[in-house]
Scaffold this active site. Structure first.
Site, PDB file in Angstrom:
ATOM      1  N   HIS A  79     -65.150  19.217 -19.671  1.00 57.34           N
ATOM      2  CA  HIS A  79     -64.131  18.829 -18.682  1.00 57.34           C
ATOM      3  C   HIS A  79     -64.061  19.809 -17.506  1.00 57.34           C
ATOM      4  O   HIS A  79     -63.096  19.786 -16.737  1.00 57.34           O
ATOM      5  CB  HIS A  79     -62.761  18.723 -19.350  1.00 57.34           C
ATOM      6  CG  HIS A  79     -62.711  17.678 -20.415  1.00 57.34           C
ATOM      7  ND1 HIS A  79     -62.969  16.348 -20.155  1.00 57.34           N
ATOM      8  CD2 HIS A  79     -62.450  17.753 -21.753  1.00 57.34           C
ATOM      9  CE1 HIS A  79     -62.871  15.653 -21.288  1.00 57.34           C
ATOM     10  NE2 HIS A  79     -62.564  16.472 -22.267  1.00 57.34           N
ATOM     11  N   HIS A 111     -69.729  25.327 -26.857  1.00 53.39           N
ATOM     12  CA  HIS A 111     -68.829  24.180 -26.736  1.00 53.39           C
ATOM     13  C   HIS A 111     -69.602  22.937 -27.148  1.00 53.39           C
ATOM     14  O   HIS A 111     -70.389  22.391 -26.369  1.00 53.39           O
ATOM     15  CB  HIS A 111     -68.364  24.092 -25.281  1.00 53.39           C
ATOM     16  CG  HIS A 111     -67.180  23.217 -25.091  1.00 53.39           C
ATOM     17  ND1 HIS A 111     -65.901  23.629 -25.378  1.00 53.39           N
ATOM     18  CD2 HIS A 111     -67.066  21.942 -24.651  1.00 53.39           C
ATOM     19  CE1 HIS A 111     -65.049  22.652 -25.110  1.00 53.39           C
ATOM     20  NE2 HIS A 111     -65.740  21.614 -24.674  1.00 53.39           N
TER      21      HIS A 111
HETATM   22 FE   LIG Z   1     -61.522  20.801 -25.347  1.00 56.26          FE
HETATM   23 FE   LIG Z   2     -64.688  19.759 -24.681  1.00 55.18          FE
END
Ligand SMILES: [Fe+2]
Ligand SMILES: [Fe+2]
Length: 277
Positions: free
Chosen positions: A86, A168
């Site tokens: 994001h 991530h």
């Molecule tokens: Fe997240």
């Molecule tokens: Fe994420």
């Protein structure tokens, strides 16, 4: 007993190596931000972290980060902010991330994507921490393979006392593999993105602290930080639903990594703490 010749490898030999790194999992929306900022003074008092690194990819209403929110975290003494899928949701972050070396997007994004994936921060005592943000390739979009790019990033960080990699990623297999791949070469590999903490925190045999997912800092009453009624409606109706961050039952989820030697961890302690109302 023969005497060892003195090795002068410059500044590194004189630098302290002991460090405590507090890493906070994905901060989601206002509930997560308030939980972090309220608990941080107490965490500093109790654990005395040398460095605090936060994943901030969900801090702006659940999606992305704004310059104002990044500034608020830096003003609270956060040393570096990592991101993830994001990263660019809020367009206003683009000029900011170009000029803020402590705000990191995944290192394995293509070079034309704004920002960078690594930074080095230094404590008042002279300990240097290299921070790497990286994205998984399974079920997430990243322009380059994570493993080769992280390998390169770690080598390019060079002469630092510690390296923290925020991986991530969605798939547990990819994250476990990254932990083993980097074992003995970095101080810690911490997984983020799923928002659900895993129970596998440990120091691997080569000395790298590892956890598959740190979890999130946000409202536990939701669905991974999102309002649960809206999330359920989306699953039930199979229609696009506008999601909002949840607010109730905020928790901070983090890990504390303790280290006495260069690029090695002594311990990793998960911290799962209910935030005061
Ligand atoms: Fe997240
Ligand atoms: Fe994420």
């Amino acid at each position: 007993m023969s005497e060892q010749p003195a090795v002068d490898d410059g500044a590194t030999a004189r630098r302290p190596t002991a460090a405590k790194i507090l890493f906070v999992g994905d901060v989601v929306g206002g509930a997560g931000r308030r939980a972090l900022l309220r608990l941080l003074p107490e965490l500093r008092e109790r654990h005395d972290p040398t460095f605090v690194v936060v994943n901030g990819e969900n801090i702006a209403g659940g999606l992305g980060i704004t310059p104002k929110l990044a500034e608020e975290l830096f003003a609270a003494g956060i040393d570096a902010i990592t991101l993830g899928n994001h990263a660019y949701h809020r367009r206003e972050i683009i000029p900011y991330i170009e000029n803020e070396p402590r705000l990191l997007r995944p290192v394995n994004y293509v070079h034309t994507q704004p920002g960078r994936g690594t930074c080095i921060v230094e404590s008042a005592s002279g300990v240097r921490l290299g921070v790497v943000s990286a994205s998984g390739n399974l079920f997430l979009r990243a322009g380059h393979p994570a493993f080769s790019e992280v390998d390169r990033a770690v080598r390019e960080l060079g002469d630092v006392e510690h390296i923290l990699v925020d991986f991530h990623a969605e798939a547990t297999s990819e994250k476990v593999a990254m932990g083993w791949y980097l074992d003995g070469r970095v101080t810690a590999v911490v997984g983020t993105h799923t928002h659900v903490p895993t129970a596998d925190a440990r120091v691997l045999p080569g000395g790298t602290a590892y956890i598959t997912d740190v979890g999130m800092t946000g409202a536990r009453a939701g669905v991974i930080g999102v309002d649960r009624d809206k999330a359920i409606t989306g699953f039930v109706t199979q229609m696009h639903t506008h999601l909002e961050p949840a607010a109730a039952d905020p928790w901070l989820m983090a890990v504390l990594i303790e280290s006495s030697q260069r690029l090695r961890a002594d311990a990793i302690l998960p911290l799962l703490i209910a935030a005061p109302a």
